[in-house]
Design a protein around this motif. Structure first.
Motif, PDB file in Angstrom:
ATOM      1  N   GLU A   7       0.961  -1.108  -0.032  1.00 36.02           N
ATOM      2  CA  GLU A   7       0.059  -0.127  -0.099  1.00 36.02           C
ATOM      3  C   GLU A   7       0.837   1.157  -0.033  1.00 36.02           C
ATOM      4  O   GLU A   7       0.674   2.143  -0.626  1.00 36.02           O
ATOM      5  N   GLN A   8       1.841   1.236   0.900  1.00 34.89           N
ATOM      6  CA  GLN A   8       2.812   2.372   0.826  1.00 34.89           C
ATOM      7  C   GLN A   8       3.448   2.674  -0.273  1.00 34.89           C
ATOM      8  O   GLN A   8       3.499   3.525  -0.744  1.00 34.89           O
ATOM      9  N   VAL A  21       2.255   1.974  -3.568  1.00 36.67           N
ATOM     10  CA  VAL A  21       1.377   2.249  -4.524  1.00 36.67           C
ATOM     11  C   VAL A  21       0.825   3.877  -4.144  1.00 36.67           C
ATOM     12  O   VAL A  21       0.950   4.469  -5.093  1.00 36.67           O
ATOM     13  N   THR A  22       0.752   4.000  -2.909  1.00 39.27           N
ATOM     14  CA  THR A  22       0.486   5.378  -2.520  1.00 39.27           C
ATOM     15  C   THR A  22       1.621   6.562  -2.964  1.00 39.27           C
ATOM     16  O   THR A  22       1.415   7.493  -3.167  1.00 39.27           O
ATOM     17  N   ALA A  23       2.971   5.950  -2.571  1.00 35.90           N
ATOM     18  CA  ALA A  23       4.003   6.953  -2.746  1.00 35.90           C
ATOM     19  C   ALA A  23       3.966   7.428  -4.220  1.00 35.90           C
ATOM     20  O   ALA A  23       4.569   8.470  -4.524  1.00 35.90           O
ATOM     21  N   ALA A  38       1.497   7.894  -6.538  1.00 36.15           N
ATOM     22  CA  ALA A  38       0.764   9.002  -6.795  1.00 36.15           C
ATOM     23  C   ALA A  38       1.206  10.354  -6.002  1.00 36.15           C
ATOM     24  O   ALA A  38       0.937  11.435  -6.440  1.00 36.15           O
ATOM     25  N   GLU A  39       1.701  10.295  -4.754  1.00 39.44           N
ATOM     26  CA  GLU A  39       2.105  11.607  -3.953  1.00 39.44           C
ATOM     27  C   GLU A  39       3.306  12.063  -4.646  1.00 39.44           C
ATOM     28  O   GLU A  39       3.348  13.353  -4.564  1.00 39.44           O
ATOM     29  N   CYS A  78       7.424   7.997 -11.959  1.00 42.31           N
ATOM     30  CA  CYS A  78       6.060   8.863 -11.781  1.00 42.31           C
ATOM     31  C   CYS A  78       6.408  10.058 -12.051  1.00 42.31           C
ATOM     32  O   CYS A  78       5.467  10.820 -12.444  1.00 42.31           O
ATOM     33  N   TYR A 107      10.399   4.487   3.222  1.00 39.60           N
ATOM     34  CA  TYR A 107      10.067   5.556   3.959  1.00 39.60           C
ATOM     35  C   TYR A 107      11.053   6.790   4.046  1.00 39.60           C
ATOM     36  O   TYR A 107      10.773   7.857   3.806  1.00 39.60           O
TER      37      TYR A 107
END
Ligand SMILES: [Fe+2]
Length: 498
Positions: free
Chosen positions: A169-170, A172-174, A176-177, A311, A368
């Motif tokens: 999850e971390q 995938v979210t990263a 987009a952020e 990205c 992270y």
């Protein structure tokens, strides 16, 4: 404790295996720890090596000496390295100087050569690679790493995950952020008054952050590994089945890009214009890659880097072409790139299945920590160029504040300098807001690489805290003042700004 490490386990093991005499000797050696004052002095001594001396007026950009990396040693008389920096202090001057020193320490492990046999840089070659420089560097390195990176340990401890699902999850979210943040960066560049100069500043930070990718990546791959690790290392070093551009080759493509945009590509030519936060990105990769004990953290950090690059590259490549033209070589940003899902399936899942909780925790931590450093670097870049792109705005603000100080007879701390012709301030930051007011003489003042601001008697500007700048006196003598503006006073003054 030895450089912050708890060695009790190690010593008990030694005691079990060795005779008591050997254990005592080892204990004496390992438990020797410099006091904070001694460490402060060692850091000062390290910075005194000649290649790190303050810059001269002619050394704003250095293309013929890869060892010439000014630290600004005199500031070490007042900078305190006794305590690690907390997250809210990570842009302080001690971080800029700490990262400059760390970059120099890490890169004594790399081969840089002078241009030819007659180059004057051979003298600095000897000093840069001298046993004294290397030994002093290794002594202070763990302390400097703790000073600039310890805040990450504290944050990671509360976020560590030991199972694959939250890590996925971390990841995938990263993505987009990262995309949202880089959109903001690109927006800042494209809306700047001086777009080519702000883009140039962006490229200089890319050199600072990513030029050493090949070195840090290959460092992680040294060793004998089979099985799942062989598969993962192929993904990072030459993932031709997944992407056309091996990560290890990107350093060369980055140099081709900046050269095609008209910038110098000699190592660290723009050293003085590196922000501490772009230096931190490379230093973190050196920090985790040179230590085989941090191999999973290095993989996590590398995984974040791949996602960030994948990205962000389309928007950046388009922005570069829109400013410099279609002739620029943007191969650095082209070719297929891994998706977050590919990173998860190719790297994270196989390692997690083979090595379990410890690997997942460390990968999560590296991921992270590198993400946090990228967030900080993205924000720092925007703050720097937003300030530097608007010199007339900050001149006006300086005049408003200076007039208020005089009209209201406000007693603020004031530094006054008398400098002679060619006297140069190596780029630096201040830990507090300052005005710069010229009384007599003339000065060149830099906030970005490129043409300086030419300040004459009566001219002034406002230097917000933590903003990189440098100067050179261009008259026989220059007298200037720097009133210090407290956050409370600035808050009051801001009500006066248009
Ligand atoms: Fe300054």
């Amino acid at each position: 404790m030895f450089f912050g490490l708890d060695l009790s386990f190690y010593l008990i093991e030694l005691e079990r295996k060795n005779n008591p005499m050997d254990t005592m000797k080892t204990q004496t050696l390992l438990l020797h720890q410099e006091t904070p004052d001694e460490m402060q002095e060692l850091i000062r001594l390290y910075a005194m090596n000649s290649p790190f001396r303050s810059a001269t007026a002619e050394e704003l950009i250095v293309t013929d000496n890869p060892y010439r990396r000014p630290i600004r040693p005199p500031d070490l008389d007042f900078i305190d390295y006794r305590q690690p920096l907390t997250a809210d202090k990570i842009l302080k001057l001690s971080a800029l100087m700490g990262h400059r020193m760390l970059r120099n320490i890490y890169e004594t492990e790399l081969s840089f050569l002078p241009g030819d046999k007659n180059s004057p840089a051979w003298q600095d070659f000897e000093l840069f690679y001298s046993p004294e420089n290397i030994k002093l560097g290794e002594l202070v390195r763990p302390h400097l790493e703790k000073h600039v990176f310890n805040f990450l340990n504290e944050e990671s401890a509360t976020r560590e995950s030991f199972s694959v699902a939250p890590l996925k999850e971390q990841v995938v979210t990263a993505g987009a952020e990262a995309k949202a943040r880089i959109n903001q960066t690109v927006d800042t560049i494209l809306h700047a008054d001086d777009r080519p100069r702000i883009m140039k500043t962006f490229l200089i930070q890319q050199l600072s952050a990513y030029r050493a990718e090949r070195e840090t990546l290959t460092r992680s791959l040294i060793g004998e590994y089979d099985g799942v690790w062989a598969h993962v290392s192929r993904f990072f070093s030459s993932p031709s089945t997944i992407q056309d551009t091996p990560a290890a080759d990107r350093s060369s493509l980055l140099k081709r890009l900046v050269k095609s945009c008209g910038l110098h590509i000699e190592p660290h030519a723009y050293w003085q214009f590196y922000l501490s936060t772009s230096l931190a990105l490379a230093n973190y990769m050196y920090h985790v890659s040179r230590d085989p004990g941090k191999i999973f953290r290095a993989i996590g950090a590398r995984a974040y880097r791949e996602i960030y690059h994948a990205c962000c590259r389309d928007q950046i490549a388009e922005a570069i072409r829109s400013i410099y033209g279609d002739h620029v070589d943007t191969a650095y940003y082209s070719g297929p790139a891994p998706t977050p899902e590919q990173i998860i399936e190719t790297v994270i899942v196989p390692l997690a299945e083979t090595y379990g909780e410890h690997a997942i925790g460390e990968i999560s931590r590296g991921f992270y920590e590198n993400m946090r450093l990228h967030e900080i670097a993205d924000s720092d870049f925007i703050t720097q160029v937003t300030w530097a792109d608007k010199p007339t705005v900050y001149e006006e603000r300086a005049r408003i504040m200076f007039k208020a100080i005089q009209d209201q007879n406000l007693q603020v701390p004031l530094d006054t300098f008398v400098e002679l012709s060619s006297e140069t301030s190596t780029t630096h930051t201040h830990d507090e807001h300052r005005l710069l007011v010229i009384e007599t003489g003339e000065m060149h003042f830099w906030t970005l690489s490129g043409p300086p601001m030419h300040l004459r008697p009566g001219d002034m500007t406002y230097i917000p805290y933590e903003r990189l700048h440098g100067s050179t006196v261009i008259s026989n003598e220059c007298i200037y003042h720097q009133p210090v503006i407290s956050p409370e006073l600035l808050h009051e003054f801001e009500k006066l700004f248009p």
